[in-house]
Design a protein around this motif. Structure first.
Motif, PDB file in Angstrom:
ATOM      1  N   GLN A 272     -21.420  -8.697 -37.481  1.00 46.21           N
ATOM      2  CA  GLN A 272     -21.825  -7.332 -37.833  1.00 46.21           C
ATOM      3  C   GLN A 272     -20.639  -6.387 -37.998  1.00 46.21           C
ATOM      4  N   ASP A 273     -19.447  -6.794 -37.569  1.00 49.57           N
ATOM      5  CA  ASP A 273     -18.272  -5.927 -37.642  1.00 49.57           C
ATOM      6  C   ASP A 273     -17.856  -5.701 -39.095  1.00 49.57           C
ATOM      7  N   LYS A 274     -17.379  -4.493 -39.389  1.00 47.77           N
ATOM      8  CA  LYS A 274     -16.886  -4.157 -40.710  1.00 47.77           C
ATOM      9  C   LYS A 274     -15.439  -4.613 -40.847  1.00 47.77           C
ATOM     10  N   LEU A 275     -14.984  -4.827 -42.083  1.00 48.88           N
ATOM     11  CA  LEU A 275     -13.632  -5.335 -42.299  1.00 48.88           C
ATOM     12  C   LEU A 275     -12.580  -4.349 -41.801  1.00 48.88           C
ATOM     13  N   PHE A 276     -12.828  -3.042 -41.977  1.00 47.23           N
ATOM     14  CA  PHE A 276     -11.810  -2.075 -41.565  1.00 47.23           C
ATOM     15  C   PHE A 276     -11.617  -2.057 -40.049  1.00 47.23           C
ATOM     16  N   ALA A 277     -12.596  -2.610 -39.285  1.00 48.97           N
ATOM     17  CA  ALA A 277     -12.499  -2.620 -37.822  1.00 48.97           C
ATOM     18  C   ALA A 277     -11.999  -3.953 -37.285  1.00 48.97           C
ATOM     19  N   CYS A 278     -11.566  -4.867 -38.160  1.00 51.98           N
ATOM     20  CA  CYS A 278     -11.186  -6.219 -37.719  1.00 51.98           C
ATOM     21  C   CYS A 278      -9.681  -6.420 -37.625  1.00 51.98           C
ATOM     22  N   SER A 279      -8.905  -5.376 -37.817  1.00 56.19           N
ATOM     23  CA  SER A 279      -7.434  -5.464 -37.705  1.00 56.19           C
ATOM     24  C   SER A 279      -6.864  -6.508 -38.658  1.00 56.19           C
ATOM     25  N   LEU A 280      -7.315  -6.504 -39.912  1.00 55.58           N
ATOM     26  CA  LEU A 280      -6.813  -7.452 -40.901  1.00 55.58           C
ATOM     27  C   LEU A 280      -5.554  -6.910 -41.550  1.00 55.58           C
ATOM     28  N   ASN A 281      -4.724  -7.811 -42.071  1.00 63.27           N
ATOM     29  CA  ASN A 281      -3.530  -7.418 -42.801  1.00 63.27           C
ATOM     30  C   ASN A 281      -3.943  -6.783 -44.129  1.00 63.27           C
ATOM     31  N   TYR A 282      -3.398  -5.611 -44.421  1.00 59.49           N
ATOM     32  CA  TYR A 282      -3.733  -4.911 -45.664  1.00 59.49           C
ATOM     33  C   TYR A 282      -2.518  -4.916 -46.589  1.00 59.49           C
ATOM     34  N   PRO A 283      -2.668  -5.203 -47.870  1.00 58.03           N
ATOM     35  CA  PRO A 283      -3.948  -5.372 -48.583  1.00 58.03           C
ATOM     36  C   PRO A 283      -4.424  -6.821 -48.651  1.00 58.03           C
ATOM     37  N   THR A 284      -3.618  -7.794 -48.147  1.00 58.88           N
ATOM     38  CA  THR A 284      -3.972  -9.212 -48.297  1.00 58.88           C
ATOM     39  C   THR A 284      -4.041  -9.868 -46.922  1.00 58.88           C
ATOM     40  N   HIS A 285      -5.095 -10.639 -46.711  1.00 59.82           N
ATOM     41  CA  HIS A 285      -5.240 -11.385 -45.463  1.00 59.82           C
ATOM     42  C   HIS A 285      -5.651 -12.816 -45.810  1.00 59.82           C
TER      43      HIS A 285
END
Length: 679
Positions: A272-285
């Motif tokens: 249910q978590d959104k991508l912006f809340a998952c601590s992903l590398n921006y802009p590419t993961h």
């Protein structure tokens, strides 16, 4: 009567999801408490015979919503800009009505309730194009609508998410067994670097803005399904959830989210978590994904608190944005042709059940009950006709492809992990497809023999809308009996309640039977001997039938040979007749012309008497030859090899004399009667 209406009301609310008690009561009242007609009307399958427009009859509290934006098609084939709205009873949002009303949609004709309408939400880049078509249309019609809306040629369109097999533009939608609402993705790999604008429709404004204001993640996914390695590069909006990402990958790889094993997410992330809340590398993961042999679900349905009737997963797929020009893969996913669960007119139950099990897995996934492969006799022998300590309940699953509840019941209930585990541990599950009449008759014969005429008659009365059903069979006092019937209109919790209750009843009876095991064993031995004698009798009858069939086949072959010989003979006769006719036409040109009646020359008048025909006459000159006479007869179809030409007195055959003699020298002048006689 009151109890029947209460149950009808409960079933109606379970199917439609309408919680308003008064509204449901009004709808059922207007349809004489006929569940099928009321459900079909509300769900949009069209009013049944004798029902009216629910907007006119239901009462004071109907909700008005756009039916999906049907466009009136004018004679030139272009769609008018005015949208028509209908007033229907309110329907839950999980049916996709709100999404379908968010933009223009297209159908091949004005609203037609006589056929089933199928709703498609086609996502292309930053747009969702609703398309509504009757199930009698083809896949190519979807592309025609998209070509009209987007200007993309049909040959450059690729539709993803339709079914797990490759279809061509001529495939009829009805043959794909699609649910009423579907989410598709339009890919255009042949169109490079297209211009993409996002339309802001808030508060009716039509301004456009570029994608540079949107914050998107580019997810590079390395996927390995055990047989090959593929890479995808997909753009997702930062507001998308983890579950939507997994479901989107499932569309591209045909591997459902529950069988995906991911590496690269934070440890505490949930679907249910959104991508912006998952601590992903921006802009590419980057992620690594492989196919798991068993589902990755670690919680039961009760722990996860999932509504089995919810369409959230479908909505998630519908809202997922795929940038088709940004992803690449070495090989396209493999597809296969969707087949019926059971062929029509099966003669071997084992082959039929193997086909059923394989096709069920192809449709609904590998997580499904283990269906017993064999005849109903064998299933009963393994589950019920064993020692009491080893006995299991028998579950008979009855399927019908034309039922509107089939896809939901199979995908959300029969394939739920908690149901699969419960059936595997406590039941022997046997299945049969009632879509074809011949297969239904075959099942009814077996049901009459094993469960009695009452149970078989109840199965005979089942209609497609009452299926699918799960029959729970127990054994009491050496008798097989149906102790419960679970029909398709049910929730997951209710289904588990039915199964647990049936198991409790069965266990109590089982314990009582164990104490009488020895006595029953003796009776069972006698029964087995009787069954053996019965099977031997059946085998004898079968052998007699086979011998009789061989004799009948031989007689039939002899008759066929005789008919073929007669046909050849007739063909020869026809060919000979054609040859003779050609000869007659050829000789007719050499026959001398007939002298007129007032010709002063020496005229010989000859009368001809053919068999079974009227007498005819012909005039010749006295110096005409016998050959001229015979040529004349040949031109009339009287060939000398078939007919004799006889004089009356003295009797002689003209065909045997010298044909160069004149008629006068052969005493056929001045007149004579000649008899044509078949040789």
């Amino acid at each position: 009567m009151a109890e029947s209406r209460d149950q009808t009301l409960i079933d109606f609310q379970a199917v439609t999801g309408i919680d308003d008690f008064d509204l449901c009561t009004n709808i059922l009242t207007q349809h004489d408490w006929n569940l099928e007609r009321a459900v079909n009307n509300v769900m949009g399958f069209g009013p049944t015979e004798g029902s009216g427009n629910p907007a006119d009859d239901i009462g004071p509290s109907p909700a008005t919503f756009d039916t999906g934006g049907f466009c009136d098609i004018n004679p030139t084939g272009s769609s008018s800009s005015s949208l028509r709205s209908e007033t229907f009873p309110a329907r839950p949002s999980d049916h996709g009505a709100s999404e379908m009303a968010s933009g223009p949609s297209y159908s091949t004709s004005p609203l037609n309730f006589s056929s089933r309408q199928i709703y498609f939400s086609v996502e292309y880049r930053d747009r969702n194009i609703p398309v509504i078509l009757p199930d009698s249309e083809t896949v190519g019609k979807i592309k025609e609508v998209l070509e009209e809306e987007l200007g993309i040629p049909r040959d450059k369109q690729e539709l993803k998410g339709l079914v797990k097999r490759k279809v061509d533009d001529s495939t009829i939608l009805r043959e794909l067994y699609l649910p009423r609402e579907n989410s598709l993705y339009l890919l255009t790999p042949q169109i490079k670097n297209p211009t993409v604008n996002k339309v802001d429709t808030h508060e009716g404004e039509g301004t456009s803005q570029g994608l540079e204001d949107e914050k998107e993640y580019t997810l590079k996914i390395s996927f390995n399904d055990g047989s090959r390695y593929r890479q995808f590069s997909i753009n997702f909006d930062r507001s998308k959830s983890v579950g939507e990402v997994k479901n989107s990958l499932g569309v591209l790889t045909d591997v459902p989210a529950r069988l995906q094993k991911w590496s690269g997410w934070p440890k505490t992330v949930s679907d249910q978590d959104k991508l912006f809340a998952c601590s992903l590398n921006y802009p590419t993961h980057e992620f690594e994904v492989c196919k798991s042999e068993s589902p990755t679900l670690s919680k039961t349905v009760e722990d996860m608190d999932i509504d089995p009737d919810s369409d959230d997963d479908d909505n998630a797929l519908e809202n997922t944005s795929l940038e088709d020009d940004l992803f690449s893969q070495d090989d396209p996913p493999s597809f296969r042709s969707q087949q019926p669960l059971m062929p029509d007119g099966v003669t071997d139950d084992k082959d039929a059940l193997e086909h059923f099990s394989n096709e069920f897995a192809n449709r609904y996934g590998e997580c499904h009950p283990h269906f017993f492969i064999g005849t109903l006799d064998d299933a009963i022998q393994q589950s019920l006709a064993v020692k009491a300590s080893e006995r299991k309940l028998l579950a008979i699953y009855l399927h019908h492809d034309h039922s509107v509840f089939a896809n939901v019941f199979c995908s959300q209930l029969m394939c739920a992990e908690v149901i699969v585990n419960f059936l595997s541990n406590h039941f022997v599950t046997w299945a049969w497809d009632l879509t074809h009449r011949a297969n239904t008759d075959r099942l009814l014969q077996n049901a009459t023999r094993h469960f009695g005429g009452l149970a078989a008659n109840q199965m005979r009365l089942y209609k497609p809308e009452q299926l699918p059903s799960l029959l729970l069979i127990s054994r009491s006092k050496a008798t097989n009996e149906v102790i419960d019937v679970i029909q398709g209109i049910i929730t997951l919790d209710e289904m588990m309640t039915h199964l647990i209750h049936a198991l409790d009843v069965f266990e109590r009876q089982k314990q009582a039977d164990v104490s009488e095991e020895k006595e029953r064993d003796a009776r069972e031995q006698i029964k087995q001997e009787q069954d053996a004698a019965y099977r031997e009798s059946l085998a004898t009858d079968r052998k007699k039938a086979e011998v009789l069939k061989v004799e009948q086949d031989k007689r039939r072959e002899e008759m066929e040979r005789e008919m073929e010989a007669q046909k050849k003979e007739e063909n020869k006769k026809k060919e000979a007749e054609l040859i003779k006719e050609a000869i007659s036409q050829s000789i007719a040109t050499s026959v001398p012309s007939e002298p007129s009646a007032d010709d002063p020359g020496r005229i010989s008048s000859l009368r001809f008497r053919p068999p079974n025909r009227e007498i005819f006459t012909r005039r010749f000159y006295a110096d005409n030859t016998v050959k001229d006479l015979l040529n004349f007869l040949t031109s009339k179809g009287f060939h000398t090899e078939d007919f004799k030409v006889l004089t009356t007195y003295p009797r002689r055959d003209i065909t045997t004399i010298d044909t160069s003699q004149s008629l006068e020298s052969t005493k056929l002048y001045p007149q004579e009667t000649l008899i044509l006689e078949e040789r």
